[in-house]
Every structure is written in structure tokens, then in C-alpha cells.
Design a protein around this motif. Structure first.
Motif, PDB file in Angstrom:
ATOM      1  N   TYR A 106       0.939  -1.115  -0.001  1.00 37.42           N
ATOM      2  CA  TYR A 106      -0.087   0.084   0.024  1.00 37.42           C
ATOM      3  C   TYR A 106       0.918   1.175   0.059  1.00 37.42           C
ATOM      4  CZ  TYR A 106      -4.512  -2.316   0.726  1.00 37.42           C
ATOM      5  OH  TYR A 106      -5.683  -3.432   0.798  1.00 37.42           O
ATOM      6  N   GLY A 107       1.809   1.037   0.714  1.00 40.42           N
ATOM      7  CA  GLY A 107       2.740   2.518   0.934  1.00 40.42           C
ATOM      8  C   GLY A 107       3.440   2.526  -0.501  1.00 40.42           C
ATOM      9  N   ILE A 108       3.879   1.552  -1.221  1.00 43.98           N
ATOM     10  CA  ILE A 108       4.544   1.778  -2.735  1.00 43.98           C
ATOM     11  C   ILE A 108       3.270   2.326  -3.633  1.00 43.98           C
ATOM     12  CG2 ILE A 108       5.194   0.658  -4.755  1.00 43.98           C
ATOM     13  CD1 ILE A 108       6.604  -1.035  -2.627  1.00 43.98           C
ATOM     14  N   MET A 109       2.256   1.862  -3.457  1.00 46.82           N
ATOM     15  CA  MET A 109       0.961   2.261  -4.228  1.00 46.82           C
ATOM     16  C   MET A 109       0.747   4.026  -4.149  1.00 46.82           C
ATOM     17  SD  MET A 109      -2.202  -0.209  -3.776  1.00 46.82           S
ATOM     18  CE  MET A 109      -2.004  -2.098  -4.492  1.00 46.82           C
ATOM     19  N   ILE A 110       0.990   4.374  -2.856  1.00 45.37           N
ATOM     20  CA  ILE A 110       0.587   5.742  -2.501  1.00 45.37           C
ATOM     21  C   ILE A 110       1.903   6.482  -3.095  1.00 45.37           C
ATOM     22  CG2 ILE A 110       0.984   7.451  -0.607  1.00 45.37           C
ATOM     23  CD1 ILE A 110      -0.781   5.422   0.910  1.00 45.37           C
ATOM     24  N   LEU A 111       3.106   6.114  -2.850  1.00 44.26           N
ATOM     25  CA  LEU A 111       4.356   6.564  -3.637  1.00 44.26           C
ATOM     26  C   LEU A 111       4.214   6.477  -5.070  1.00 44.26           C
ATOM     27  CD1 LEU A 111       7.292   5.019  -1.534  1.00 44.26           C
ATOM     28  CD2 LEU A 111       6.701   7.415  -1.414  1.00 44.26           C
ATOM     29  N   ILE A 112       3.597   5.861  -5.800  1.00 43.09           N
ATOM     30  CA  ILE A 112       3.439   5.811  -7.133  1.00 43.09           C
ATOM     31  C   ILE A 112       2.513   7.067  -7.686  1.00 43.09           C
ATOM     32  CG2 ILE A 112       2.535   4.718  -9.152  1.00 43.09           C
ATOM     33  CD1 ILE A 112       3.333   2.020  -8.060  1.00 43.09           C
ATOM     34  N   LEU A 113       1.504   7.112  -6.854  1.00 42.26           N
ATOM     35  CA  LEU A 113       0.488   8.080  -7.060  1.00 42.26           C
ATOM     36  C   LEU A 113       1.051   9.449  -6.756  1.00 42.26           C
ATOM     37  CD1 LEU A 113      -2.733   6.340  -5.669  1.00 42.26           C
ATOM     38  CD2 LEU A 113      -2.231   6.812  -8.041  1.00 42.26           C
ATOM     39  N   TRP A 114       1.811   9.601  -5.648  1.00 41.01           N
ATOM     40  CA  TRP A 114       2.484  10.774  -5.326  1.00 41.01           C
ATOM     41  C   TRP A 114       3.407  11.218  -6.685  1.00 41.01           C
ATOM     42  CZ3 TRP A 114       4.325  10.271   0.297  1.00 41.01           C
ATOM     43  CH2 TRP A 114       3.464  10.290   1.088  1.00 41.01           C
ATOM     44  N   ILE A 115       4.399  10.269  -6.935  1.00 40.79           N
ATOM     45  CA  ILE A 115       5.347  10.625  -8.290  1.00 40.79           C
ATOM     46  C   ILE A 115       4.360  11.152  -9.287  1.00 40.79           C
ATOM     47  CG2 ILE A 115       6.929   9.583  -9.599  1.00 40.79           C
ATOM     48  CD1 ILE A 115       7.605   7.731  -6.994  1.00 40.79           C
ATOM     49  N   THR A 116       3.498  10.326  -9.707  1.00 43.21           N
ATOM     50  CA  THR A 116       2.772  10.644 -10.825  1.00 43.21           C
ATOM     51  C   THR A 116       2.013  11.919 -10.805  1.00 43.21           C
ATOM     52  OG1 THR A 116       2.220   8.139 -11.139  1.00 43.21           O
ATOM     53  CG2 THR A 116       1.001   9.640 -12.284  1.00 43.21           C
ATOM     54  N   SER A 117       1.489  12.358  -9.845  1.00 45.48           N
ATOM     55  CA  SER A 117       0.756  13.593  -9.672  1.00 45.48           C
ATOM     56  C   SER A 117       1.715  14.816  -9.460  1.00 45.48           C
ATOM     57  CB  SER A 117      -0.333  13.284  -8.445  1.00 45.48           C
ATOM     58  OG  SER A 117       0.574  13.052  -7.282  1.00 45.48           O
ATOM     59  N   VAL A 118       2.883  14.674  -8.967  1.00 43.41           N
ATOM     60  CA  VAL A 118       3.706  15.820  -9.023  1.00 43.41           C
ATOM     61  C   VAL A 118       4.383  15.898 -10.235  1.00 43.41           C
ATOM     62  CG1 VAL A 118       6.033  16.358  -7.908  1.00 43.41           C
ATOM     63  CG2 VAL A 118       4.084  15.363  -6.443  1.00 43.41           C
ATOM     64  N   CYS A 119       4.751  14.500 -10.959  1.00 45.30           N
ATOM     65  CA  CYS A 119       5.280  14.969 -12.522  1.00 45.30           C
ATOM     66  C   CYS A 119       4.206  15.643 -13.179  1.00 45.30           C
ATOM     67  CB  CYS A 119       5.609  13.334 -13.032  1.00 45.30           C
ATOM     68  SG  CYS A 119       7.059  12.808 -12.529  1.00 45.30           S
ATOM     69  N   ASN A 120       3.139  15.202 -13.172  1.00 44.39           N
ATOM     70  CA  ASN A 120       2.036  15.778 -13.864  1.00 44.39           C
ATOM     71  C   ASN A 120       1.881  17.263 -13.673  1.00 44.39           C
ATOM     72  OD1 ASN A 120       0.939  13.817 -15.782  1.00 44.39           O
ATOM     73  ND2 ASN A 120       0.084  12.876 -13.790  1.00 44.39           N
ATOM     74  N   LEU A 121       1.865  17.670 -12.230  1.00 43.38           N
ATOM     75  CA  LEU A 121       1.750  19.102 -11.828  1.00 43.38           C
ATOM     76  C   LEU A 121       3.041  19.969 -12.466  1.00 43.38           C
ATOM     77  CD1 LEU A 121       0.335  21.124 -10.063  1.00 43.38           C
ATOM     78  CD2 LEU A 121       1.733  20.472  -7.993  1.00 43.38           C
TER      79      LEU A 121
END
Length: 578
Positions: A106-121
Motif C-alpha cells: 500500500y505504501g508503494i501504491m501511495i508513492l506511485i500516485l505521489w510521483i505521478t501526480s507531482v510529475c503531472n503538476l
């Protein structure tokens, strides 16, 4: 003090946006995390085993791990760890290694979503999207596919790659500039993006390369004078992705490819079916009702304006290549024709955001409506997943078979040896197993020779006849000199087996010419060969044999990692200087 206040004020919108992007996945996943259980459907079990392999090797002090798996997939030395790129996931595992096994996923899932959203931002800020709408754009681009992939499919490798794709798209937009410095910057961004994807998911890297090549050909035809920038980006991506490229070149001929299903390409009309069929489509192929709507937008906008014409044509071409209109049998190695849709639909979503999330009032309304639709869909996915967890039974409280639709697991599930060998994948087994591999449509089903190693752990005389592998009424391989795993540590496996006579035996451990092994029996080093089955073959004596198999990562791979790290750091430095 006033200077710090001014800095805070100027960065206030960015800080608010980052806070929202950080909190959002935690809110969506919190109910599931609270259960301390996880459903291992679709690709989840595969990636859970990869994570568990990395988790233990890192705890034992192995930075790069081994070619063959020792902690998971039956502890049989299968080259999944080496052939499936793991560099980026390994960093995420290292970051979360303090968590329990399930919470780590679950922690890795959250990290992936953080990385993806920050890259997009970052990308949408750089492309001039107004700050509040850039936040909505980042949410839209992240949760339109990535959340589906993580929760419904468990396709973590693909999800990480999709998180990096916006960097590539941004580079392709930037490389059209007439400013030499901007084109140089674009080449670096594309090189870093594709290079990191190579270190994450090979198939995604290939589709990314196809889009970059299409863009380069278009610009060459229209004399954009940026071809050398494309060449430089390709060079940088290959150097950064060198560990993956070297491993594939070195071991590609020694391993079975990913199982082929030889599926026929769907019709172009079928691509739009998620709009009227709720059971049609899958995020694994970038194919959902929301992405289809983005494609429809791109098609209709072509009739109105030539704005972003190149990217719209490239996106639609990729989609057509995944249908019966553009798919060719030479592409069968990609497993599913529809895989072309992933990057095509993503590019359509990207173009839609660039054109619709503008600074005027209508743009604001459009961005709010679209992002709300995406969030509603993501929330629905999260809710359904939570409901499913409530209905599923813990795996260890059942007959302990692979039942991903009706069972779930917790951290205690990892304590069972059966759980870590639930499935035998044919992917990346030694090439010697090609003769035993089943043909489509059963190509992904392991043969009894494969199960004899990964699941049953049988030790057989070298040169054994396949008819000696017996199957009982339940479909399980009958035990024969069954090897017992006693200890797994760092890059080695310790096993015990009782043998009735002195001769050469095939151990239940796969071997590859390019990988180096050291085999011990009762503390003494043994000479080994690779048998016609692709198994380690050694001479054993009558009685109890305590076997230890140790792997050595080839030096060429270690050197390639060093070069990759240096190239990545140089690229980042050059990016700051441009």
C-alpha cells in the motif's frame, strides 16, 4: 523575515497543490490500509512477490539483488528478478522497507500516485496551465488511469511508467521550439523520461520510443531542424536505461519470452464499446469510458482546428495500430494488440487538458467538471475494492490454493511457503524449457516439467525422461527426491535432500549461462553443469545432501548500473544549466 514571507506567498499555490496531491491518495486508500489485508487479483500477486524479493535482499544488504529469484517464485532461480526491470521499484521498496509486507505494498501504491501526480503538476505548470487548473489537470491525468492500474489490476510496473510518461510528452512539446536551448532541454527531458521507463517496464519503454520516433519523423518531414536533438535524447535514454538493455542483450537468447496469447486485434468500433457496455474496457490497456471520451474529443477537434495536429495524429495512429486496421502479426510479441492504446489514449487525455484547461471562465468550468468525473470514478473504484475485501476470506483460512477472486491475504500469509510459489510463470524460464511449453491458448500455463521445479521441488537424475514425472488425481506432481528449502539469505538458497544412490542429479533450480553460480554440498564446492532441462546439474552421494546455491551478479550488469547512475546525475545537472 520579510524575505521568507515573500517566498512563502509566491509559493503558496504550489504548496497547496502539493498538499492536496499528497493527501488525496492517502484518503482514497485509508479504508483498505486500515484492514491490513490486500486482494491479490490480476497482476497484484506477481508484483507482491517482486516487492517481497527486493524487500528481503535489501534487508540482507544486497543493493542490486540477483538475476534469479531466491525468496519468491518457488526460490527456484527463475530470472524474473533480472529480466523484469526493477531499478525504480527497488528504490520504492527501500523507502518503505520499515512497513509490514502488506502495508509496504500500500505504501508503494501511495508513492506511485505521489510521483505521478507531482510529475503531472510540474509538466502542466511548465506548459503554462494556470495554477489551480494545473492542480486539476494533475488530478485528472493521474487518476484517469494510474489509480485503476494500481487498485484493479495491480500492475505496479506499468503504473510507475505511466507516471513518467508526462515528462516524455512535455519534452515532445518543448522540442518543437525554435529556441536551441529549449530544444536541448527537451532532449534531456525525453532522454531522462524514456531512460527511467526502461528501468521500470520494457514494454512501456518500447511504446514510448515508438511515439518519439513518430514525432521525429513528423518534424523531419516538416523541417523542424531538431533531428539531432532527437538523436541525443535517444542516446541519453539508452545510457540511463543501460542495465535493462544489457540484461536483455545478455540473457534474451537464454530465456523464454513473456507468454504469448496470440489474441486477435479488436475492431475499431469495439474500441468505443466502454461508452455503452459497462463490462467492456480495462485500464490495463488504457481503455475506459473516460479515456474513450478523450479520444472522441481529439477526433472531433481535428475537424475544427489544426492545433496540436501532430500529437493528435500520433495518438490516433497508436490507437489504430491496436485494432484490426493497423495491427500486424509481427507485433505478437507484445502479448495484447490493445497495448498500443495505452500511450495513444494517454496522449489524447494530455492534449485534451492542454486545450481545455485554459485560463478563461469556460476553461475553469471544463477543468472542474472533468476532474470531478475522474475523482468520482476513482472513488467508486476504491469503494468497490474495499467492499470486495470485506467479502473475501483470508487465504490461509482456506485450502490455500491460488484463488485471487475469493481470497485475500495479510502479512501473516507470507509466512507460508506455499504462498510464495502459488503460480509458476513461464516468463524468463531457461530457453531449454521451450520444448515443454504449451501452445496457445494455454501458453501461459506451466508444463509439468516447469511445475516439477517451481512448485514440487523434485530432484531428478540428470537426463530423466518426462514420463517419470507423475501427476496425481488432484493434478499435483508426485514427490520424487523432494528438496526441502532450509534457509534463504541474500543471494543464496540452502536446501536439503535425501538421495538413494550416487549419480548426477538435476536440482530444482533453474540456471543460465550468463549467470554465475557456486554450489556447495555438505560444505564442499561442487562442479556444476546446466542440464538439457535448464536446471543445475551436480553429482550427489547417497544419503542426506545439504545443498547451498549462491549466485553472483555478472560484473557487466554492475558496471551498467554505475554508468546509468552517472548518466542520470549528469543529465539532471545539464538540465539545471540549460
Amino acid at each position: 523575515m520579510s524575505g521568507y514571507k515573500n517566498i512563502f506567498k509566491s509559493n503558496y499555490p504550489v504548496m497547496i497543490s502539493l498538499s492536496v496531491l499528497i493527501v488525496l491518495p492517502m484518503i482514497l486508500l485509508a479504508p483498505m490500509i486500515h484492514t491490513h489485508t490486500i486482494s491479490y487479483g490480476a497482476d497484484t500477486w506477481f508484483h507482491m512477490m517482486r516487492i517481497y524479493e527486493m524487500r528481503n535482499s535489501l534487508k540482507d544488504g544486497s543493493i542490486f539483488g540477483t538475476i534469479g529469484n531466491v525468496f519468491t517464485f518457488g526460490s527456484a532461480g527463475q530470472a524474473i528478478n533480472g529480466m523484469y526491470p526493477s531499478a525504480t521499484l527497488r528504490i520504492l521498496v527501500l523507502t518503505t522497507n520499515w512497513l509490514s509486507p502488506v502495508n509496504q505494498v500500500y505504501g508503494i501504491m501511495i508513492l506511485i500516485l505521489w510521483i505521478t501526480s507531482v510529475c503531472n503538476l510540474y509538466v502542466f505548470y511548465k506548459l503554462g496551465v494556470p495554477k489551480f487548473q494545473a492542480l486539476l489537470a494533475a488530478i485528472t491525468m493521474t487518476y484517469i488511469l494510474s489509480f485503476y492500474l494500481i487498485i484493479k489490476s495491480g500492475s505496479l510496473g506499468l503504473a510507475i511508467s505511466i507516471g513518467l510518461v508526462p515528462l516524455v510528452f512535455y519534452g515532445l512539446f518543448l522540442i518543437q521550439s525554435n529556441d536551441y536551448k529549449e530544444r536541448k532541454k527537451a532532449a534531456l527531458i525525453i532522454g531522462i523520461g524514456i531512460g527511467l521507463i526502461f528501468l521500470t517496464h520494457v514494454m512501456s519503454a518500447m511504446f514510448g520510443v515508438i511515439i518519439v520516433i513518430m514525432s521525429a519523423i513528423w518534424d523531419l518531414i516538416y523541417k523542424k531542424h531538431n533531428f539531432l536533438n532527437y538523436v541525443f535524447s535517444g542516446f541519453m535514454s539508452m545510457i540511463i536505461g543501460l542495465p535493462t538493455i544489457v540484461t536483455i542483450l545478455m540473457m534474451g537468447k537464454e530465456t523464454l519470452p513473456v507468454a504469448s496469447f496470440e489474441k486477435k486485434a479488436r475492431s475499431i468500433l469495439n474500441f468505443f464499446s466502454p461508452l455503452w457496455d459497462a463490462h467492456s474496457g480495462t485500464a490495463y490497456l488504457g481503455w475506459t469510458s473516460l479515456t474513450v471520451l478523450a479520444v472522441i474529443y481529439v477526433i472531433t477537434s481535428l475537424l475544427i482546428s489544426e492545433k496540436h495536429l501532430k500529437f493528435k495524429i500520433i495518438a490516433l495512429l497508436n490507437i489504430v495500430m491496436g485494432t484490426n486496421l493497423g495491427y500486424s502479426s509481427i507485433m505478437n510479441f507484445i502479448q495484447f494488440p490493445e497495448r498500443f492504446w495505452i500511450f495513444g489514449t494517454l496522449l489524447c487525455v494530455f492534449v485534451l487538458i492542454i486545450e481545455c484547461f485554459n485560463g478563461n471562465e469556460k476553461g475553469m468550468i471544463r477543468s472542474i467538471i472533468i476532474s470531478i468525473l475522474v475523482l468520482i470514478s476513482a472513488t467508486n473504484i476504491a469503494y468497490n475494492y474495499y467492499q470486495k475485501l470485506g467479502k473475501q476470506v483470508l487465504w490461509q483460512n482456506t485450502s490455500r490454493v491460488y484463488d485471487r477472486n475469493n481470497t485475500k491475504i495479510d502479512s501473516d500469509s507470507y509466512k507460508y511457503g506455499e504462498f510464495k510459489k502459488l503460480r509458476t510463470y513461464i516468463d524468463y524460464l531457461p530457453i531449454q524449457q521451450k520444448r515443454t511449453a504449451l501452445l496457445p491458448p494455454k501458453a501461459s500455463t506451466p508444463s509439468k516439467e516447469m511445475l516439477d521445479v517451481n512448485f514440487s521441488k523434485n530432484t531428478r537424475p540428470t537426463g530423466f525422461n518426462k514420463s517419470s514425472i507423475k501427476v496425481n488425481k488432484k493434478g499435483n506432481i508426485v514427490a520424487y527426491n523432494k528438496m526441502i528449502i532450509t534457509k534463504v539469505k541474500r543471494n543464496s538458497v540452502c536446501m536439503r535432500v535425501k538421495i538413494s544412490k550416487n549419480t548426477k542429479y538435476d536440482l530444482p533450480f533453474w540456471a543460465y549461462d550468463s549467470n554465475k553460480y557456486v554450489v556447495y554440498d555438505n560444505g564442499k564446492t561442487l562442479d556444476y553443469k546446466i542440464s538439457s532441462e535448464g536446471r543445475l546439474s551436480v553429482s550427489l552421494v547417497e544419503g542426506v545432501n545439504k545443498i547451498k546455491i549462491k549466485q553472483r551478479l555478472p560484473k557487466v550488469i554492475l558496471v551498467s548500473y554505475l554508468i546509468s547512475i552517472i548518466a542520470f546525475l549528469i543529465s539532471l545537472s545539464l538540465l539545471k544549466l540549460v
